[in-house]
Design a protein around this motif. Structure first.
Motif, PDB file in Angstrom:
ATOM      1  N   ARG A  75       1.978  11.653   2.487  1.00  0.00           N
ATOM      2  CA  ARG A  75       2.371  11.941   1.510  1.00  0.00           C
ATOM      3  C   ARG A  75       1.820  13.443   0.699  1.00  0.00           C
ATOM      4  N   ASP A 107       0.910  -1.337   0.027  1.00  0.00           N
ATOM      5  CA  ASP A 107      -0.418   0.203  -0.103  1.00  0.00           C
ATOM      6  C   ASP A 107       0.865   0.996   0.179  1.00  0.00           C
ATOM      7  N   GLU A 108       0.328   2.387  -0.279  1.00  0.00           N
ATOM      8  CA  GLU A 108       1.024   3.659  -0.472  1.00  0.00           C
ATOM      9  C   GLU A 108       1.224   4.180   0.567  1.00  0.00           C
ATOM     10  N   HIS A 109       2.253   4.738   0.714  1.00  0.00           N
ATOM     11  CA  HIS A 109       2.995   5.626   2.595  1.00  0.00           C
ATOM     12  C   HIS A 109       1.564   6.117   2.930  1.00  0.00           C
TER      13      HIS A 109
END
Length: 271
Positions: free
Chosen positions: A108, A103-105
């Motif tokens: 952001r 999963d994306e951090h």
């Protein structure tokens, strides 16, 4: 089978169904009927002038469509980053994904203001994404965003390097023993390779000596006289002087016998 245009495939399938050449509808048939493909554009007829001769239509025909180059800003930043930091490409990394894509951090966008928020040991990809994030969400110019991100990346790498050295020194002081580094392993392999060259040279020298063992080796005794083309030998033959080679052949044996006599141990008194 006759080649069909993509927009006529479903029509041909309908004709085959009506003629009972196809027993059942294909799985895609109803979907294509609900969403038929776009028709091909009609071709414009060639322009003609008054005398019915065809006019040059090269300029009237539409130009061949060309795919525009796809450019991502990350590729340009990545190319510049590895041009400035070439040794970062030698760091080991894995290209294998797990069971699912990570999963994306969560940090952001506007919340990502410092590179340290992604960790104290960032990777080159983290630095590249940070440049893009500063450019998109914080109104940095691309040049300014790159300079800011690279400066933070270098400072974090320096901190990590110093912390690693200090940790290794402390471990050695407490009795830890580390194995050979990769540089030392490579140097040892080079030394072994050079030693094989020396052994090969010694083997070549011994092989050459073995080949020369059966060659005739002439040992000359006395002064070297001038070459007379055999005249001196004929003169001695006419005078009745015969050559004698026995002293030369038996000299070594006689010398060895004299040495045995001179160095023989004396008899004991009881003998």
């Amino acid at each position: 089978m006759v080649r069909r245009v993509a927009t006529q495939v479903h029509k041909q399938a309908s004709r085959l169904l009506r003629g009972e050449y196809l027993k059942a509808r294909p799985a895609w048939f109803q979907a294509v009927l609900d969403h038929p493909p776009l028709p091909l554009p009609a071709r414009a007829p060639p322009a003609r002038i008054g005398d019915d001769r065809p006019k040059k239509v090269s300029s009237l025909r539409p130009q061949d469509p060309k795919v525009l180059p796809i450019i991502y800003i990350e590729d340009e930043i990545r190319r510049q980053f590895f041009r400035d930091h070439p040794f970062e490409a030698f760091r080991p990394t894995t290209l294998t994904e797990g069971g699912a894509i990570r999963d994306e951090h969560p940090i952001r966008g506007k919340a990502w203001i410092r590179l340290r928020q992604r960790g104290r040991n960032p990777s080159p990809e983290d630095c590249i994404l940070f440049v893009v994030n500063l450019h998109k969400y914080h109104d940095y110019s691309l040049n300014q965003a790159y300079i800011t991100a690279v400066a933070q990346f270098r400072s974090l790498r320096s901190e990590h390097h110093i912390a690693t050295l200090v940790g290794a020194t402390e471990a050695e002081q407490h009795g830890a023993q580390f194995g050979l580094t990769q540089t030392e392993i490579i140097f040892n392999k080079e030394t072994e390779a050079l030693e094989t060259w020396a052994k090969k040279r010694e083997a070549d020298i011994s092989a050459a000596a073995n080949r020369k063992r059966w060659r005739a080796i002439i040992e000359r005794h006395g002064p070297i006289s001038e070459f007379t083309k055999g005249r001196e030998y004929v003169r001695l033959w006419k005078e009745g002087v015969r050559p004698d080679y026995s002293p030369v052949l038996t000299a070594s044996a006689m010398d060895a016998a004299e040495e045995d006599v001179n160095f023989a141990p004396p008899f004991s008194e009881g003998s």
